[in-house]
Design an enzyme around this catalytic site. Structure first.
Site: not given
Ligand SMILES: NC(=O)c1ccc[n+]([C@@H]2O[C@H](COP(=O)([O-])OP(=O)(O)OC[C@H]3O[C@@H](n4cnc5c(N)ncnc54)[C@H](OP(=O)(O)O)[C@@H]3O)[C@@H](O)[C@H]2O)c1
Length: 284
Positions: A12, A63, A103, A126
């Protein structure tokens, strides 16, 4: 020519970073890698895509917070080895790295917003793996920027806001926890914040926090979603975390202070309620 390398480009946040960077029309080359194109746990594959002068924005992560409790080794590979590979590759060729963290590195016992140098104490697998990622990045590339964010949603995909919209159509009432407090953050706004960093030397080597401004409980956020889509917010009922059992413990309070962000001269974020209105308007 400058280049931006986006990992996790189909997530996302990754999608928003790619769209915003490409839409700037300033000649920056945007190289987007989904997990299928680039596995960040593969050091050779990572080295092959990081070029001199490029800015890597690492949106790749494991995630699935609850699944990580029983899959910590895989989560650690993606959330710690992955960023280490990226940082090392940047260090070797003279690339820059903006790494996204969470966070959930905090235990949630604070009563006022966490500053960037507050003690970390993750409660979940996580959170532990994401903290390990921060430390790996710092070790390999001291000039990298680590951006902690929280409660990220978008108007598509699988996240809290889209889930609330779906449940509104499926159930008469829903129960949502009112004892976890954080800052809901629109992926579009976070992406724009990450791109603002790219042009600021003032953040080199720093950890900063970016969320939409203000705080809410999940219950308040759910009610705000209902109100904005024309549903009766009273259909959302409060419950406690003890009543809604999840595999991974969550911090009770994880509001992140924006002080370091603002001190670096970066643009302030808008209030979460305004961002939510904009996000839901975009999806109509
Ligand atoms: N979502 C939240 O509420 C939240 C809160 C705090 C921090 N964050 C941080 O924000 C960042 C973005 O999160 P997001 O919400 O965009 O999460 P997301 O929608 O789950 O996106 C993460 C992406 O990483 C990919 N991925 C997983 N394993 C991988 C690998 N080995 N190599 C390359 N890509 C890989 C996933 O692909 P697949 O789907 O194909 O596995 C997915 O497209 C992350 O660092 C997360 O920890 C998120």
């Amino acid at each position: 020519m400058n280049a931006i390398v986006v990992t996790g480009a189909h997530g996302q946040l990754g999608r928003r970073v790619v769209a915003l960077a490409a839409g700037r029309g300033d000649g920056t080359e945007v190289r987007a890698y989904s997990s299928a194109d680039l596995d960040v746990t593969d050091p050779d594959a990572v080295a092959a895509v990081v070029s001199a002068g490029a800015t890597v924005i690492n949106c790749a992560a494991y995630t699935a917070v609850d699944a990580a409790e029983t899959d910590e080794a895989r989560a650690l590979a993606v959330n710690a080895d992955g960023p280490r590979n990226l940082a090392r590759a940047c260090g070797r060729v003279g690339g820059r790295l903006i790494h996204v963290s969470t966070d959930y590195v905090f235990d949630g016992t604070a009563t006022e917003p966490y500053e960037v140098d507050a003690d970390t104490a993750p409660k979940s697998a996580y959170g532990r793996t994401k903290l390990a990622g921060e430390l790996a990045v710092r070790e390999e590339l001291p000039e990298a920027v680590v951006v902690r964010t929280a409660w990220v949603y978008d108007n598509t995909g699988k996240n809290f806001v889209t889930t609330m919209r779906r449940l509104e159509g499926e159930r008469e009432t829903i129960s949502v926890v009112n004892d976890q407090i954080g800052s809901p953050t629109f992926a579009h706004d976070l992406a724009s914040g990450l791109l603002a960093i790219e042009t600021r030397p003032s953040v080199v080597g720093r950890t900063v926090h970016y969320t939409n401004a203000g705080q809410a409980s999940w219950f308040e956020l759910a009610r705000a979603v209902f109100a904005r889509i024309g549903a009766d917010p009273e259909r959302v009922r409060p419950c406690s975390s003890a009543e809604y059992v999840a595999a991974a413990p969550r911090p009770a309070y994880s509001v992140l202070s924006s002080r370091a962000w603002l001190d670096a001269g970066l643009p302030p974020s808008r209030p979460w309620s305004d961002a939510l209105t904009a996000a839901l308007a975009q999806s109509r």
